[in-house]
Design a protein around this motif. Structure first.
Motif, short mmCIF file in Angstrom:
data_model
loop_
_atom_site.label_atom_id
_atom_site.label_comp_id
_atom_site.label_asym_id
_atom_site.label_seq_id
_atom_site.Cartn_x
_atom_site.Cartn_y
_atom_site.Cartn_z
N THR A 1 0.87 -1.27 0.29
CA THR A 1 0.04 0.04 -0.06
C THR A 1 0.90 1.34 -0.09
O THR A 1 0.65 2.01 -0.56
CB THR A 1 -0.96 -0.24 1.16
OG1 THR A 1 -1.65 -1.21 1.35
CG2 THR A 1 -2.03 1.16 1.36
N ALA A 2 1.87 1.36 0.88
CA ALA A 2 2.85 2.47 0.74
C ALA A 2 3.55 2.43 -0.65
O ALA A 2 3.64 3.82 -0.79
CB ALA A 2 3.98 2.28 1.83
N GLU B 1 2.19 1.60 -3.46
CA GLU B 1 1.34 2.22 -4.49
C GLU B 1 0.65 3.68 -4.00
O GLU B 1 0.58 4.45 -4.98
CB GLU B 1 0.03 1.26 -4.11
CG GLU B 1 0.13 -0.06 -4.61
CD GLU B 1 -1.16 -1.11 -4.50
OE1 GLU B 1 -2.00 -0.40 -3.58
OE2 GLU B 1 -1.30 -1.98 -4.90
N THR B 2 0.77 3.86 -2.63
CA THR B 2 0.45 5.39 -2.20
C THR B 2 1.60 6.27 -2.80
O THR B 2 1.35 7.32 -3.20
CB THR B 2 0.42 5.43 -0.94
OG1 THR B 2 -0.45 4.43 -0.43
CG2 THR B 2 0.00 6.70 -0.34
N GLY C 1 1.20 6.59 -6.42
CA GLY C 1 0.19 7.42 -6.90
C GLY C 1 0.28 8.98 -6.31
O GLY C 1 0.06 9.81 -7.20
N ALA C 2 1.15 9.00 -5.19
CA ALA C 2 1.37 10.25 -4.90
C ALA C 2 2.27 11.21 -5.91
O ALA C 2 2.08 12.44 -6.38
CB ALA C 2 2.03 10.34 -3.40
#
Length: 222
Positions: A76-77, A79-80, A83-84
């Motif tokens: 998730t990190a 991907e985050t 994405g960020a």
């Protein structure tokens, strides 16, 4: 494995020759007591081991859950972060485009303002030139012979008025079909006509200049 009860209940056959029964019983009692203590301790340790095994299994399950959560958190990190970064890139591009648009609009407004300012300055120069020309024309008119009325001219005009009054009185007194003008009257009339002609010429020049100025002003307003 022998139990303390089995040791305590153990019996031996009697023989003619053998160990002392009292010593054997005493030894069995001591062994039974020690063995009972060891047996209880063994049971307690087994129970603790079972509890520890259960706890260990529980902690292993927790560890697996934590590992899964850690992997999920890492995924998730990542991907985050990705994405960020994408969002940051998009926001940066939008900000750059918006800034470029603002700068372009500002340049257009500045150019329009420059054009308006230049036009106003040109209008000011034209008005200033026209007003100077008008003032110069008025000054030239004031300095011209049309406004240079000397004493002789005033006397001639006064004499003309007196002669006209006398002539009017004579006409009222008796009808006259032909009247001869005196030399002084002719001179006065000629001076008056010259004065009127000069004034008419100057008035026409001022009128033409005013019409030209109004026409240019109307064209600029359109």
């Amino acid at each position: 494995m022998l139990t303390p009860i089995e040791i305590q209940g153990k019996t031996f056959k009697n023989s003619g020759m053998g160990y002392s029964k009292a010593d054997v019983d005493s030894f069995f009692s001591s062994v039974s007591a020690d063995f009972e203590a060891l047996y209880k301790e063994n049971l307690s340790l087994k129970e603790k081991i079972n509890n520890l095994d259960a706890s260990l299994s529980h902690y292993k399950e927790i560890e697996k859950s934590l590992q899964k959560a850690l992997v999920l958190a890492e995924t998730t990190a990542e991907e985050t972060i990705v994405g960020a970064k994408k969002n940051a890139t998009v926001i940066e591009q939008e900000a750059v485009l918006k800034a470029q648009s603002i700068v372009a609009d500002a340049k257009v407004e500045l150019e329009q303002l420059h054009v308006k300012t230049t036009d106003l300055l040109q209008q000011y120069d034209r008005y200033r030139t026209q007003y100077k020309a008008l003032a110069s024309a008025q000054l030239d008119l004031l300095n011209s012979e049309a406004f240079d009325i000397d004493v002789a001219t005033m006397k001639a005009i006064s004499g003309l008025e007196e002669s006209a009054a006398e002539h009017t009185d004579q006409l009222q007194a008796e009808p006259v079909y032909a009247v001869e003008e005196t030399e002084s009257e002719e001179t006065a009339v000629e001076q008056e006509e010259d004065f009127d002609e000069t004034l008419s010429t100057d008035d026409a020049m001022i009128k033409d200049f005013s019409e030209m100025f109004d026409s240019e002003k109307d064209e600029e307003n359109q």
